[in-house]
Scaffold this motif. Structure first.
Motif, PDB file in Angstrom:
ATOM      1  N   THR A  53       0.835  -1.214   0.000  1.00  0.00           N
ATOM      2  CA  THR A  53       0.000   0.000   0.000  1.00  0.00           C
ATOM      3  C   THR A  53       0.863   1.255   0.000  1.00  0.00           C
ATOM      4  OG1 THR A  53      -1.744  -1.178   1.200  1.00  0.00           O
ATOM      5  CG2 THR A  53      -1.813   1.227   1.228  1.00  0.00           C
ATOM      6  N   THR A  54       1.937   1.218   0.799  1.00  0.00           N
ATOM      7  CA  THR A  54       2.852   2.360   0.841  1.00  0.00           C
ATOM      8  C   THR A  54       3.477   2.607  -0.528  1.00  0.00           C
ATOM      9  OG1 THR A  54       3.347   1.897   3.170  1.00  0.00           O
ATOM     10  CG2 THR A  54       4.877   3.318   1.967  1.00  0.00           C
ATOM     11  N   ASP A  55       3.896   1.509  -1.168  1.00  0.00           N
ATOM     12  CA  ASP A  55       4.464   1.647  -2.518  1.00  0.00           C
ATOM     13  C   ASP A  55       3.430   2.213  -3.484  1.00  0.00           C
ATOM     14  OD1 ASP A  55       6.802   0.601  -1.543  1.00  0.00           O
ATOM     15  OD2 ASP A  55       6.392  -1.454  -2.222  1.00  0.00           O
ATOM     16  N   ARG A  56       2.185   1.743  -3.359  1.00  0.00           N
ATOM     17  CA  ARG A  56       1.122   2.229  -4.239  1.00  0.00           C
ATOM     18  C   ARG A  56       0.860   3.718  -4.009  1.00  0.00           C
ATOM     19  NH1 ARG A  56      -1.072   2.370  -9.017  1.00  0.00           N
ATOM     20  NH2 ARG A  56      -3.335   2.752  -9.001  1.00  0.00           N
ATOM     21  N   ILE A  57       0.875   4.115  -2.724  1.00  0.00           N
ATOM     22  CA  ILE A  57       0.666   5.530  -2.399  1.00  0.00           C
ATOM     23  C   ILE A  57       1.780   6.386  -2.995  1.00  0.00           C
ATOM     24  CG2 ILE A  57       0.664   7.196  -0.504  1.00  0.00           C
ATOM     25  CD1 ILE A  57      -0.815   5.099   1.173  1.00  0.00           C
ATOM     26  N   GLU A  58       3.019   5.903  -2.874  1.00  0.00           N
ATOM     27  CA  GLU A  58       4.135   6.654  -3.447  1.00  0.00           C
ATOM     28  C   GLU A  58       3.993   6.771  -4.964  1.00  0.00           C
ATOM     29  OE1 GLU A  58       7.580   4.606  -2.167  1.00  0.00           O
ATOM     30  OE2 GLU A  58       7.527   5.369  -0.102  1.00  0.00           O
ATOM     31  N   THR A  59       3.542   5.670  -5.588  1.00  0.00           N
ATOM     32  CA  THR A  59       3.339   5.707  -7.045  1.00  0.00           C
ATOM     33  C   THR A  59       2.248   6.705  -7.420  1.00  0.00           C
ATOM     34  OG1 THR A  59       4.000   3.378  -7.221  1.00  0.00           O
ATOM     35  CG2 THR A  59       2.773   4.328  -9.068  1.00  0.00           C
ATOM     36  N   LEU A  60       1.146   6.677  -6.640  1.00  0.00           N
ATOM     37  CA  LEU A  60       0.049   7.613  -6.906  1.00  0.00           C
ATOM     38  C   LEU A  60       0.495   9.058  -6.701  1.00  0.00           C
ATOM     39  CD1 LEU A  60      -2.968   5.744  -5.264  1.00  0.00           C
ATOM     40  CD2 LEU A  60      -2.510   6.037  -7.704  1.00  0.00           C
ATOM     41  N   GLU A  61       1.312   9.299  -5.679  1.00  0.00           N
ATOM     42  CA  GLU A  61       1.814  10.655  -5.448  1.00  0.00           C
ATOM     43  C   GLU A  61       2.662  11.126  -6.627  1.00  0.00           C
ATOM     44  OE1 GLU A  61       3.825  10.398  -1.749  1.00  0.00           O
ATOM     45  OE2 GLU A  61       2.023  10.736  -0.539  1.00  0.00           O
ATOM     46  N   GLU A  62       3.465  10.209  -7.183  1.00  0.00           N
ATOM     47  CA  GLU A  62       4.257  10.569  -8.358  1.00  0.00           C
ATOM     48  C   GLU A  62       3.354  10.880  -9.552  1.00  0.00           C
ATOM     49  OE1 GLU A  62       6.859   7.320  -9.003  1.00  0.00           O
ATOM     50  OE2 GLU A  62       8.144   7.737  -7.268  1.00  0.00           O
ATOM     51  N   ILE A  63       2.290  10.053  -9.704  1.00  0.00           N
ATOM     52  CA  ILE A  63       1.343  10.303 -10.804  1.00  0.00           C
ATOM     53  C   ILE A  63       0.652  11.650 -10.620  1.00  0.00           C
ATOM     54  CG2 ILE A  63      -0.805   9.510 -11.865  1.00  0.00           C
ATOM     55  CD1 ILE A  63       0.077   6.640 -11.245  1.00  0.00           C
ATOM     56  N   ILE A  64       0.246  11.938  -9.361  1.00  0.00           N
ATOM     57  CA  ILE A  64      -0.422  13.218  -9.082  1.00  0.00           C
ATOM     58  C   ILE A  64       0.506  14.385  -9.389  1.00  0.00           C
ATOM     59  CG2 ILE A  64      -1.320  14.672  -7.220  1.00  0.00           C
ATOM     60  CD1 ILE A  64      -2.459  12.110  -5.960  1.00  0.00           C
TER      61      ILE A  64
END
Length: 266
Positions: A53-64
């Motif tokens: 989940t943490t990795d996914r959040i970091e990925t989403l933050e990069e996308i944002i």
């Protein structure tokens, strides 16, 4: 000293009970150990899920962050397009103004050609298609002249002394000025103007716009009527069509005098 059989039986019974209790405790301990193992497995699973989940959040933050940069770029582009659109609208407005000046100048050229009389008394055929062709050629020349120097655009108005950006009311005043002159000439407070006189002083084509302007000024200015031509000239056949129309200007009409004073003061 030997114990009695009863005492021995009691001891055996107590020993068996203790053995069963130990077995129960061992079973309970094994159950608890299994429960602890299950909890440890669940913790490991939760930890793995948390990491994912943490990795996914970091990925989403990069996308944002990427989308924010893209949005900022699009907003800048929108601002540029708005600026370009404003400039294009200004250019279009200038082109329309130039086109209107050209059309007015060409109309005046056509009118002047139709009004021209040669030294031998002959005149140009008002219905000749060559007039329009020659006027179109002159119009192209006028357009080139405007593009070369918009500051000299006023020189295009070489047939009359009226400014090119004359408003509707000022054009109506030009027509009424002709009516006033005619009233003095014939010594009458009621005068009639035909489509040629109206078109010449309004600055438009004769047959194309002359009758339209007569109808409009009669609707908008008090004391002016759009009437049949035979009222102005008894020699005209009362059954004549629109070509015989005139405007009748009543100079004694109080509303007309007020209208003229108000718009001449503008």
């Amino acid at each position: 000293m030997s114990q009695s059989p009863t005492a021995n039986a009691t001891l055996v019974k107590q020993l068996n009970a203790l053995t069963e209790r130990v077995d129960d405790l061992e079973t309970e301990l094994e159950t608890k150990d299994q429960r602890i193992q299950d909890l440890e497995d669940d913790c490991e699973t939760f930890a793995a899920n948390l990491t994912a989940t943490t990795d996914r959040i970091e990925t989403l933050e990069e996308i944002i962050a990427t989308e924010r940069d893209r949005t900022a770029t699009l907003e800048d582009r929108i601002d540029e397009l708005k600026t370009e659109n404003t400039l294009l609208q200004e250019e279009l407005s200038n082109e329309r103004e130039q086109n209107q000046r050209i059309r007015a100048s060409v109309s005046r050229i056509i009118n002047d050609v139709r009004e021209y009389t040669c030294e031998d008394g002959s005149s140009v055929d008002a219905t000749s298609p060559s007039i329009v062709a020659e006027a179109a050629t002159v119009g192209e020349t006028l357009h080139d002249t405007i593009q070369r120097s918009t500051e000299n655009a006023s020189l295009l108005d070489f047939t009359t002394k009226r400014p090119q950006n004359t408003g509707i009311h000022e054009k109506y005043l030009n027509i009424l000025g002709r009516a006033e002159e005619k009233a003095r000439e014939i010594n009458s407070r009621t005068v009639y103007l035909n489509y040629r006189e109206v078109a010449t002083h309004y600055g438009c084509a004769y047959l194309t716009d002359g009758y339209r302007v007569m109808n409009e000024i009669a609707e908008r200015v008090p004391g002016i009527e759009y009437v049949d031509g035979y009222l102005a000239n008894p020699d005209i056949d009362p059954t004549t069509k629109v070509e015989g129309k005139r405007i009748r200007v009543e100079w004694n009409h109080p509303d007309l005098r007020g209208w003229v004073r108000a718009h001449r003061a503008e």
